[in-house]
Design a protein around this motif. Structure first.
Motif, short mmCIF file in Angstrom:
data_model
loop_
_atom_site.label_atom_id
_atom_site.label_comp_id
_atom_site.label_asym_id
_atom_site.label_seq_id
_atom_site.Cartn_x
_atom_site.Cartn_y
_atom_site.Cartn_z
N GLY A 177 0.81 -1.20 0.00
CA GLY A 177 0.00 0.00 0.00
C GLY A 177 0.84 1.25 0.00
O GLY A 177 2.06 1.20 0.13
N VAL A 178 0.18 2.40 -0.15
CA VAL A 178 0.82 3.71 -0.16
C VAL A 178 0.16 4.54 0.94
O VAL A 178 -1.06 4.54 1.08
CB VAL A 178 0.65 4.41 -1.52
CG1 VAL A 178 1.30 5.79 -1.49
CG2 VAL A 178 1.24 3.57 -2.63
N ALA A 179 0.97 5.22 1.75
CA ALA A 179 0.44 5.97 2.89
C ALA A 179 0.88 7.43 2.85
O ALA A 179 1.92 7.77 2.27
CB ALA A 179 0.89 5.33 4.20
N ALA A 180 0.09 8.28 3.48
CA ALA A 180 0.41 9.70 3.63
C ALA A 180 0.46 10.03 5.11
O ALA A 180 -0.58 10.13 5.76
CB ALA A 180 -0.64 10.56 2.93
N VAL A 181 1.67 10.14 5.66
CA VAL A 181 1.83 10.43 7.08
C VAL A 181 2.81 11.58 7.25
O VAL A 181 3.26 12.18 6.29
CB VAL A 181 2.33 9.18 7.85
CG1 VAL A 181 1.34 8.03 7.72
CG2 VAL A 181 3.70 8.74 7.34
N GLY A 182 3.16 11.89 8.49
CA GLY A 182 4.13 12.95 8.75
C GLY A 182 3.49 14.26 9.15
O GLY A 182 2.27 14.46 9.03
N SER A 183 4.33 15.19 9.61
CA SER A 183 3.85 16.45 10.16
C SER A 183 3.07 17.29 9.16
O SER A 183 2.06 17.90 9.51
CB SER A 183 5.02 17.26 10.72
OG SER A 183 6.03 17.46 9.75
N ALA A 184 3.51 17.33 7.90
CA ALA A 184 2.81 18.15 6.90
C ALA A 184 1.41 17.61 6.65
O ALA A 184 0.43 18.37 6.55
CB ALA A 184 3.61 18.18 5.59
N ASN A 185 1.27 16.28 6.54
CA ASN A 185 -0.05 15.69 6.32
C ASN A 185 -0.93 15.81 7.56
O ASN A 185 -2.14 16.01 7.45
CB ASN A 185 0.09 14.22 5.92
CG ASN A 185 0.56 14.07 4.47
OD1 ASN A 185 0.03 14.71 3.58
ND2 ASN A 185 1.54 13.21 4.26
N GLU A 186 -0.33 15.71 8.73
CA GLU A 186 -1.09 15.88 9.97
C GLU A 186 -1.66 17.29 10.07
O GLU A 186 -2.80 17.50 10.52
CB GLU A 186 -0.21 15.56 11.17
CG GLU A 186 0.13 14.07 11.30
CD GLU A 186 1.19 13.79 12.33
OE1 GLU A 186 1.69 14.76 12.97
OE2 GLU A 186 1.55 12.61 12.52
N ALA A 187 -0.86 18.28 9.64
CA ALA A 187 -1.33 19.67 9.64
C ALA A 187 -2.49 19.84 8.67
O ALA A 187 -3.46 20.57 8.95
CB ALA A 187 -0.18 20.61 9.28
N ALA A 188 -2.39 19.15 7.51
CA ALA A 188 -3.46 19.26 6.52
C ALA A 188 -4.77 18.66 7.05
O ALA A 188 -5.85 19.20 6.83
CB ALA A 188 -3.05 18.54 5.23
N ALA A 196 -9.71 13.09 7.88
CA ALA A 196 -8.74 12.67 6.87
C ALA A 196 -9.37 12.56 5.49
O ALA A 196 -8.76 12.92 4.48
CB ALA A 196 -8.11 11.34 7.27
N ALA A 197 -10.60 12.05 5.44
CA ALA A 197 -11.28 11.90 4.15
C ALA A 197 -11.48 13.26 3.48
O ALA A 197 -11.34 13.40 2.25
CB ALA A 197 -12.62 11.20 4.35
N ALA A 198 -11.80 14.28 4.29
CA ALA A 198 -11.98 15.63 3.73
C ALA A 198 -10.65 16.17 3.21
O ALA A 198 -10.60 16.86 2.18
CB ALA A 198 -12.54 16.56 4.80
N ALA A 199 -9.56 15.86 3.91
CA ALA A 199 -8.24 16.30 3.46
C ALA A 199 -7.86 15.64 2.14
O ALA A 199 -7.25 16.26 1.27
CB ALA A 199 -7.19 16.00 4.53
N VAL A 200 -8.24 14.36 1.99
CA VAL A 200 -7.99 13.65 0.73
C VAL A 200 -8.79 14.30 -0.39
O VAL A 200 -8.28 14.60 -1.48
CB VAL A 200 -8.37 12.15 0.84
CG1 VAL A 200 -8.34 11.49 -0.54
CG2 VAL A 200 -7.41 11.44 1.78
N ALA A 201 -10.08 14.56 -0.13
CA ALA A 201 -10.96 15.16 -1.13
C ALA A 201 -10.48 16.54 -1.55
O ALA A 201 -10.65 16.95 -2.71
CB ALA A 201 -12.39 15.24 -0.59
N ALA A 202 -9.87 17.26 -0.61
CA ALA A 202 -9.38 18.61 -0.89
C ALA A 202 -8.00 18.59 -1.57
O ALA A 202 -7.49 19.64 -1.92
CB ALA A 202 -9.31 19.42 0.40
N LYS A 204 -5.19 17.78 -0.21
CA LYS A 204 -4.17 18.33 0.68
C LYS A 204 -3.18 17.28 1.19
O LYS A 204 -2.14 17.64 1.75
CB LYS A 204 -4.84 19.01 1.87
CG LYS A 204 -5.63 20.26 1.52
CD LYS A 204 -6.21 20.91 2.77
CE LYS A 204 -6.95 22.19 2.43
NZ LYS A 204 -7.49 22.86 3.65
N LEU A 205 -3.50 16.00 1.03
CA LEU A 205 -2.59 14.96 1.49
C LEU A 205 -1.69 14.50 0.36
O LEU A 205 -2.11 14.42 -0.80
CB LEU A 205 -3.36 13.77 2.06
CG LEU A 205 -4.21 14.01 3.30
CD1 LEU A 205 -4.70 12.68 3.86
CD2 LEU A 205 -3.43 14.77 4.35
#
Length: 288
Positions: A177-188, A196-202, A204-205
């Motif tokens: 799989g592929v993941a989006a983690v880390g401080s920048a993604n947490e801020a998003a 998280a789903a809204a951040a994906v839709a926008a 931003k991740l």
């Protein structure tokens, strides 16, 4: 699930009459031309302080793991062996949280000859790999065959010195799989109220890591993880228990030269990198 919706997977280009096995072998050969054996400069052939690097820029820019760059020598210099050629390079950028570092080749080293500036080398810089873009990366479904490549540590081959002459070793497995983690993604995600789903839709991740099970041994950190068509999905970082974590290809071009070079701790992991790996396992529902 922090992954974006999947798109149609890219088909690996193959010539008529060429088998899957032949196409995969060709991809390994092509990628191997851009894989280097990294160690400190001045060189210490007997030292275990070595790892693998992947050429990602036509001008001699190499990506490796930050914990491999920790083995740099005086003035942040490193020795890079690509095939039968030897180069001098310097660590120019580090992102400790993501366990990524950049090394820029500066000179070619030929025994008994003065160092030659890279721009004046007859053979030019080593070829760069093809990095998969984020859209392509997110379109590849779990279960897709992948390979890892790198220089194993000497003791894994029962060698008493450098494993450079023994060549690279490849591992075969599948993408987990592929993941989006880390401080920048947490801020998003925080900007979207923790959704998280809204951040994906926008949009931003952004993908940061790739998980797979193509075995990676000690010494191969910083080596490429790639698909059947040779597109590099990331570089090896940490793993164990049958799960390997690689820093994703789209992250590599985002690391800035000069970032954090002096703050590297010699031979030590940055705890944040291990925390990131654990978050990847959590996001993808994997365990070691």
């Amino acid at each position: 699930d922090l992954r974006a919706p999947r798109a149609q997977r890219r088909a690996a280009p193959r010539a008529a009459g060429v088998s899957v096995a032949d196409a995969s072998a060709d991809a390994v050969d092509r990628v191997a031309q851009s894989v280097c054996h990294l160690g400190p400069l001045p060189a210490q052939p007997w030292s275990a302080r070595r790892g693998t690097g992947t050429v990602i820029g036509e001008d001699g820019l190499i990506a490796t793991a930050a914990h491999v760059a920790c083995f740099r020598g005086k003035d942040n210099k490193m020795e890079a062996i690509v095939g039968k050629r030897m180069f001098e390079g310097v660590v120019v950028g580090v992102h400790s949280e993501l366990d990524v570092a950049l090394v820029r080749l500066t000179h070619e080293i030929t025994k008994g000859m003065p160092r030659t500036p890279l721009a004046e080398c007859e053979g030019g810089a080593p070829p760069a790999v093809e990095l998969a873009g984020e859209d392509a990366l997110l379109s590849i479904p779990p279960g897709t065959p992948v390979r890892s490549l790198g220089y194993p540590a000497p003791w894994t081959l029962n060698l008493k010195s450098s494993s450079a002459r023994a060549g690279t070793r490849t591992g075969e497995g599948v993408l987990s799989g592929v993941a989006a983690v880390g401080s920048a993604n947490e801020a998003a995600i925080a900007e979207e109220g923790g959704d998280a789903a809204a951040a994906v839709a926008a949009g931003k991740l952004h993908a940061t890591h790739v998980a797979h099970n193509a075995g990676v041994s000690s010494g191969q950190s910083g080596g490429p993880v790639f698909a059947e068509d040779g597109a590099v999905l990331g570089i090896s970082s940490v793993g164990g228990g049958g799960v390997e974590i690689a820093v994703s290809s789209n992250v590599l071009s985002e690391i800035v030269e000069g970032e954090g070079v002096e703050s590297l701790s010699m031979g030590k992991w940055d705890r944040r990198a291990l925390d990131m790996a654990n978050k990847v396992l959590g996001v993808l529902g994997l365990s070691t």
